[in-house]
Design an enzyme around this catalytic site. Structure first.
Site, PDB file in Angstrom:
ATOM      1  N   LYS B 254       0.850  -1.161   0.094  1.00 46.55           N
ATOM      2  CA  LYS B 254      -0.045  -0.032  -0.048  1.00 46.55           C
ATOM      3  C   LYS B 254       0.830   1.397  -0.133  1.00 46.55           C
ATOM      4  O   LYS B 254       1.961   1.293   0.726  1.00 46.55           O
ATOM      5  CB  LYS B 254      -0.861   0.091   1.140  1.00 46.55           C
ATOM      6  CG  LYS B 254      -2.000  -1.119   1.348  1.00 46.55           C
ATOM      7  CD  LYS B 254      -3.117  -0.877   0.203  1.00 46.55           C
ATOM      8  CE  LYS B 254      -3.923  -2.050   0.190  1.00 46.55           C
ATOM      9  NZ  LYS B 254      -4.527  -2.367   1.262  1.00 46.55           N
ATOM     10  N   GLN B 314      -0.095 -12.602  10.521  1.00 47.40           N
ATOM     11  CA  GLN B 314      -0.362 -12.641   9.474  1.00 47.40           C
ATOM     12  C   GLN B 314       0.788 -12.384   8.379  1.00 47.40           C
ATOM     13  O   GLN B 314       1.848 -12.116   8.914  1.00 47.40           O
ATOM     14  CB  GLN B 314      -1.228 -11.325   8.911  1.00 47.40           C
ATOM     15  CG  GLN B 314      -0.944 -10.007   9.551  1.00 47.40           C
ATOM     16  CD  GLN B 314      -2.036  -9.024   9.496  1.00 47.40           C
ATOM     17  OE1 GLN B 314      -3.127  -9.170   9.533  1.00 47.40           O
ATOM     18  NE2 GLN B 314      -1.677  -7.645   9.760  1.00 47.40           N
ATOM     19  N   ASP B 349      -2.616  -7.607   0.085  1.00 47.83           N
ATOM     20  CA  ASP B 349      -1.307  -7.466   0.438  1.00 47.83           C
ATOM     21  C   ASP B 349      -1.300  -8.614   1.600  1.00 47.83           C
ATOM     22  O   ASP B 349      -0.309  -8.558   2.261  1.00 47.83           O
ATOM     23  CB  ASP B 349      -0.969  -6.182   0.852  1.00 47.83           C
ATOM     24  CG  ASP B 349      -2.127  -5.310   1.845  1.00 47.83           C
ATOM     25  OD1 ASP B 349      -3.244  -5.833   1.660  1.00 47.83           O
ATOM     26  OD2 ASP B 349      -1.634  -4.600   2.677  1.00 47.83           O
ATOM     27  N   ASP B 385      -2.022  -8.260  17.765  1.00 48.18           N
ATOM     28  CA  ASP B 385      -2.726  -7.678  16.837  1.00 48.18           C
ATOM     29  C   ASP B 385      -3.869  -8.358  16.356  1.00 48.18           C
ATOM     30  O   ASP B 385      -3.770  -9.947  16.191  1.00 48.18           O
ATOM     31  CB  ASP B 385      -1.774  -7.445  15.420  1.00 48.18           C
ATOM     32  CG  ASP B 385      -2.517  -6.585  14.422  1.00 48.18           C
ATOM     33  OD1 ASP B 385      -2.478  -5.299  14.859  1.00 48.18           O
ATOM     34  OD2 ASP B 385      -2.816  -7.033  13.324  1.00 48.18           O
ATOM     35  N   ASN B 386      -5.048  -7.905  16.618  1.00 45.55           N
ATOM     36  CA  ASN B 386      -6.423  -8.627  16.118  1.00 45.55           C
ATOM     37  C   ASN B 386      -6.395  -9.973  16.652  1.00 45.55           C
ATOM     38  O   ASN B 386      -6.695 -10.932  15.696  1.00 45.55           O
ATOM     39  CB  ASN B 386      -6.531  -8.466  14.529  1.00 45.55           C
ATOM     40  CG  ASN B 386      -6.894  -7.292  14.115  1.00 45.55           C
ATOM     41  OD1 ASN B 386      -7.743  -6.535  14.811  1.00 45.55           O
ATOM     42  ND2 ASN B 386      -6.369  -6.809  13.008  1.00 45.55           N
ATOM     43  N   GLU B 414      -5.068  -6.671  21.537  1.00 44.65           N
ATOM     44  CA  GLU B 414      -5.634  -5.482  20.689  1.00 44.65           C
ATOM     45  C   GLU B 414      -6.721  -6.126  19.944  1.00 44.65           C
ATOM     46  O   GLU B 414      -6.534  -6.578  18.579  1.00 44.65           O
ATOM     47  CB  GLU B 414      -4.490  -4.851  19.698  1.00 44.65           C
ATOM     48  CG  GLU B 414      -5.079  -3.679  18.934  1.00 44.65           C
ATOM     49  CD  GLU B 414      -5.352  -3.906  17.537  1.00 44.65           C
ATOM     50  OE1 GLU B 414      -5.735  -2.773  16.918  1.00 44.65           O
ATOM     51  OE2 GLU B 414      -5.200  -5.178  17.139  1.00 44.65           O
ATOM     52  N   LYS B 526       1.459   4.647   9.243  1.00 44.39           N
ATOM     53  CA  LYS B 526       1.346   3.150   9.025  1.00 44.39           C
ATOM     54  C   LYS B 526       1.797   3.102   7.612  1.00 44.39           C
ATOM     55  O   LYS B 526       2.336   1.953   7.422  1.00 44.39           O
ATOM     56  CB  LYS B 526      -0.201   2.726   9.016  1.00 44.39           C
ATOM     57  CG  LYS B 526      -0.825   2.631  10.441  1.00 44.39           C
ATOM     58  CD  LYS B 526      -2.085   2.124  10.462  1.00 44.39           C
ATOM     59  CE  LYS B 526      -3.260   2.883  10.128  1.00 44.39           C
ATOM     60  NZ  LYS B 526      -4.575   2.335  10.130  1.00 44.39           N
ATOM     61  N   TYR B 527       1.948   4.158   6.957  1.00 44.57           N
ATOM     62  CA  TYR B 527       2.402   3.835   5.459  1.00 44.57           C
ATOM     63  C   TYR B 527       3.491   4.870   4.945  1.00 44.57           C
ATOM     64  O   TYR B 527       3.847   4.613   3.901  1.00 44.57           O
ATOM     65  CB  TYR B 527       1.173   4.225   4.522  1.00 44.57           C
ATOM     66  CG  TYR B 527      -0.353   3.580   4.633  1.00 44.57           C
ATOM     67  CD1 TYR B 527      -0.275   2.311   4.620  1.00 44.57           C
ATOM     68  CD2 TYR B 527      -1.252   4.395   5.455  1.00 44.57           C
ATOM     69  CE1 TYR B 527      -1.255   1.647   4.954  1.00 44.57           C
ATOM     70  CE2 TYR B 527      -2.382   3.701   5.860  1.00 44.57           C
ATOM     71  CZ  TYR B 527      -2.362   2.321   5.820  1.00 44.57           C
ATOM     72  OH  TYR B 527      -3.648   1.635   6.143  1.00 44.57           O
TER      73      TYR B 527
END
Lengths: 661, 661
Positions: B254, B314, B349, B385-386, B414, B526-527
């Site tokens: 991204k 992930q 992604d 994360d998640n 989270e 984040k990007y």
């Protein structure tokens, strides 16, 4: 380090299943015909759909009935229901599984909607169906194999394969976990004990058979009791409860007004059970024969009445067991049997039973046999005397034994002790329980106590029986409040909870105690015969018959849960709403506002607040209420409405809310 | 019909043991040094005395420690405590038994007091001691045999036998059930997981290492992160949390502001983990080497800081696992790996991991190895994360595995999903959890939500971490409320619960979003790399350092339970009391009234109500309060006290209550 494979790994979580009592240790309670609503938190990781079912099995049934679980987003719960259509102990379980097939169908629709290519998706669906086929057998497995083939067959084009994917037949065939390991079950199989309606709803009347003779001075008989049935049935009672009817001991017999020594002719306390004439399975010869007893039970049934017996596991020193089984008692080091004590107090007319004696197995069975004996004589309700002085384990065992053979038998726990013990007796099996009601006389105490009984976890297992008086309890409120006090407490007892009772003499407003500060009756029937003129001036039988009729006719009074206390602008005026939901038989629902003046001495008036939001009514709406006690209708408007109660005329209202004009 | 003997029959009932979570399915949580209070309802039939004990066992201990249970008449509970002095999972049990010997001694005194003959009673006591001797062995058994003989020996007269009966030695020797069968145990052995203090209390700071370079445009390194430690330590933070530090995928990377396609030079999202340079056990080469990482961890420790890593299971399509273990992902029917989707949305992604794949055992172990790898490099805190998108069973397993080896490791969940799932993650092992705090901005919402977190069963297992912002959440309140909004939310986050955090940029009041109605930052880190001037005018670092110091110095802020919302006479003024009890270290206790103006735009004033009854103060009492934020003291009087808060000057008070003059 343990390996991942060595432990069972659920695919999803099932928790907080209701109804559940003490992690499934005890069953919850329902009555015949109740709809049992079961719900649970069920969730898994990710976004995949979940399916699940409720399994339940009535007593004696070998197959589980199955009901699919429905999901409610708010409050994030899954639920299903079943009808408890058999008496006895039911079992139910909840299980669920991820549902990749339903997820696939749902996603497929979204992908098509977004115009995405679904060529590979159809192959994915076919793969799911193929996997399912492996754990199915027979025709079902074959249908799935065929369906998988068709879904994957590009030569068919898209349309017929989509039709198959969406078909009700394939959906049905794909029901259940894709592979058996994906099924998760709630940690425990739970239970519900289903009893007769009388376990929940009824009006009780307690009388001493020996006092029922019409001729002065004569010892009453079962036949005399029968003579009272027409009136008691007309008054609307359901259960006639008799204190012990067995032979009474003579050793250390108590005299009138609990005198330490009996005088010649004193009849003794019925709770000093057992004499040379027999024990718990005998009837006092002056009451009649066992055949007379049977006749009384039959006559009661003809009048729609049930006989409840007292089950008091204690013995007079003259009880046959003292000779046949001295080892069932506490044998002292000098060889004598220990009488009841609360050191330094002694109760020499009573021998407590040693439930943990070496011969325990035979003793417990003998106690069970006593219950079965009376059940054999038509008794289906037992009021159990002081159960908290006998082992909890004994009650759990004996009630379960009886219930297995006779699921229609009801047990009332006469226990006045600390809440934990009273609650424990209810949990382990007693159908209903005595309460602290007699001592709750102020507005605040009534609100607090009744709220505890009607809107806490207690409602799953504790069914209160509100006796307004007992042979042991004539509360100061009744002693000093005159006739109005009796009317007030009757109105409260009969409308606050579904089951209530009075001990005879209440209808005559008998209020004399043996001594100042005591709750014991003067010339108590516990120690002597007391005959009464049942039509004495000032009796409140009209109140009783009206209230019992109103209770029967209005479903709101049949439920423990449906009570809300209302705000009133004067403390001595207590008001509460009893509501039952709309049903087929009662399309408008059934909403009653009960208003009681708690002060037996003075008129009070105030505004009471009707909870319009609960009734679905607007703030300024006019509505009619009918006082079921008088038949008079009033028009009320909105939230605040006026009441005025003069205890010399009327102590309260039972206002049925009639819907809008 | 089953026989009485065929079932285990407890002599007494032990129920409602606390703390217990979901019928013992999960442990409750405590931190090192906590006093664990265990209590229970215990009762039996009749009047006999009961004795009991709490048994507990720390991790790795083979013997149970024993503590006698004490009885409290009100509220009818038995209890005992132990100090959780080791990290890890503890077990505890409650058992009790009827105590006929203590009952006998107690009754003996009453009998003597009433002048009764006790000849036979002494023989009864001797009999009890004889029975106990049978199930004891060695010297104890012999002492009991001797004592029984003496108690029964009439030739000794009364006095020496009474002395023996009452003696501490015999009381001690008679401790425990008379016969082993009389011991009852609670249905379940329960557990407590004991973690480090940081699991409960701490201030977190989240930063992107790649943004920490001082030279414009340069990619930050671990060494640059070290440069920030002096300031972050001075600001009072405890934990420095780093988003993923691993190589970042290039496939479908991204671009800035989440552009679908990256431009040359775009650094990608750290959560797209894995490239040809390595996966979850590698560090991004631009950040430095693993040796540099180790150095950063050591430097952090020198400043009293801990590094928390992100554990995000992930993979980018370039992750080494995609080649080495394609079967750990979802392989489609066409052989491709399925990317993340929420049909019809696609996230090309990211490849989600198939935790239930055929090779599950190896996959789960590989995930565990990742944690052990970083633990080996000094990381003791993981922000996961998640977690709700991975199996609950996986987390329960992996956390237990880690905890067994490293009970000092802390996991932060989270997860932003429905409450049941968030709670389930906390139950199964996460030390602390993200919350809905960022979205609770009104007075009512804050009261309701924080009350749920601090005074319901949640407190036994759910430790909230109140992040005031995150890289994903810049709430509208912060977007529109200016600097005051940031100060208000900081004050709330840091004083409502023991653990809170901010994501860097918060201290500079960064409030620009990528689009109207979005909670995403403009030019989100984040990007891309975002370098900042940490001393920008208007920063709120002084607030941060003051609040972190106040939090450390005041024990009331270390507890989740001790919160009471106060009545205020204007809705936009929120006030709450945090209290900690009197202890040796804090003989006055620690009581703080926090007052916050929730309106970042306008001054408000009102009366707030101090709950005098909770503070043991009289209605008209004068007392001093000190605003710990300013050092200014005020004299308050009685219940209602005046506050005035202009958000341009101060957004709230942290008033410590000083005792009476």
């Amino acid at each position: 380090m343990s390996t991942a494979k060595s432990r069972p790994l659920p695919r999803l979580v099932i928790e907080d299943v209701t109804p559940e009592l003490d992690a499934g240790r005890y069953p919850v309670k329902r009555t015949l015909g109740d709809v049992v609503e079961v719900s649970a938190n069920i969730f898994k990781d990710g976004h995949d759909l979940i399916s699940g079912r409720l399994l339940c099995r009535g007593p004696g049934e070998t197959e589980y009935r199955e009901f699919p679980l429905d999901y409610d987003f708010n409050p994030d719960r899954w639920s299903a229901k079943f009808v408890a259509d058999r008496l006895g102990v039911w079992q139910f379980a909840v299980e669920a599984w991820p549902d990749p097939f339903r997820t696939w169908v749902s996603d497929l629709k979204k992908r098509l909607g977004a115009g995405q290519d679904i060529t590979v998706e159809l192959l994915e669906g076919a793969a799911l169906v193929r996997i399912a086929a492996k754990s199915r057998s027979g025709a079902l497995a074959q249908r799935l194999v065929d369906a998988a083939k068709q879904l994957a067959d590009a030569s068919l084009g898209i349309a017929p394969r989509l039709e198959l994917a969406y078909s009700a037949a394939l959906t049905r065939d794909m029901d259940g976990p894709l592979i058996p390991e994906e099924r998760s079950a709630y940690a425990r199989v739970l239970s519900v004990v289903v009893e007769r309606e009388i376990a929940k709803f009824g009006a009780w009347y307690e009388l001493f058979p020996r006092s029922q003779a019409k001729e002065p001075g004569r010892h009453g008989t079962f036949a005399d009791v029968e003579e009272r049935f027409p009136e008691l049935a007309a008054l609307g009672f359901d259960v006639i409860y008799l204190p012990p009817i067995h032979p009474i001991g003579v050793s250390h017999r108590k005299g009138r007004n609990n005198a330490k020594t009996a005088q010649p002719g004193d009849v003794g306390s019925p709770w000093a059970i057992g004499s040379s004439e027999g024990g718990h399975d005998a009837v006092h010869p002056d009451l009649g024969t066992i055949a007379d007893f049977d006749q009384m039970v039959r006559t009661a049934a003809d009048f729609g009445l049930e006989i409840a017996l007292d089950f008091a596991l204690q013995c007079s020193p003259d009880h046959p067991w003292c000779k046949s089984h001295p080892d069932w008692f506490f044998v002292r080091q000098d060889g004598s049997i220990r009488y009841a004590e609360n050191p330094p107090k002694k109760y020499e007319d009573i021998y407590p039973i040693n439930f943990w004696c070496t011969d325990r197995d035979a003793l417990w069975k003998a106690c069970l046999e006593l219950l079965l004996f009376w059940i054999g004589h038509g008794v289906k309700i037992f009021r159990v005397d002081n159960p908290h002085t006998k082992p909890l384990a004994f009650w759990e065992w004996v009630i379960a034994e009886v219930r297995q053979l006779h699921p229609d038998v009801v047990f009332l726990s006469e226990s006045f002790t600390r809440p934990n013990r009273m609650n424990a007796l209810a949990k382990l099996g007693f159908s209903q329980s005595y309460t602290y009601f007699t001592w709750k006389t102020s507005s605040q105490d009534l609100r607090d106590y009744v709220t505890t009984l009607t809107s806490t976890p207690l409602t799953e297992y504790y069914r209160p029986n509100f006796f307004a008086n007992t042979p042991d309890i004539l509360h100061e409120y009744l002693q000093t409040g005159g006739r109005a006090a009796f009317r007030i407490r009757l109105l409260l007892a009969s409308t606050l909870v579904p089951t209530y009772g009075i001990y005879s003499g209440y209808e005559l407003c008998e209020n004399r105690t043996v001594a100042q500060g005591s709750e014991e009756y003067f010339n108590s029937e516990k120690y002597e015969i007391r005959q009464r003129n049942w039509n004495l001036f000032g009796n409140i039988k009209q109140d009783i018959s009206k209230l019992n009729r109103i209770r029967r006719e209005n479903p709101a009074f049949h439920s423990l849960f449906a009570l809300t206390f209302l705000q009133t602008e004067y403390d001595q005026i207590l008001a509460y709403l009893k509501s039952s939901p709309k049903t087929e038989g009662s399309p408008q629902g059934n909403d009653l506002v009960i208003v009681v003046n708690l002060d037996p001495h003075r008129m009070h008036e105030c505004m009471i607040h009707v909870p319009l939001e609960k009734l679905g009514m607007g703030e300024d709406e006019l509505f009619e209420v009918e006082d079921l006690l008088t038949g008079i209708r009033h028009t009320w408007r909105g939230r605040r409405n006026y009441v005025r109660l003069d205890p010399n005329e009327r102590v309260g209202h039972v206002m049925r809310i009639l819907r809008k004009h």
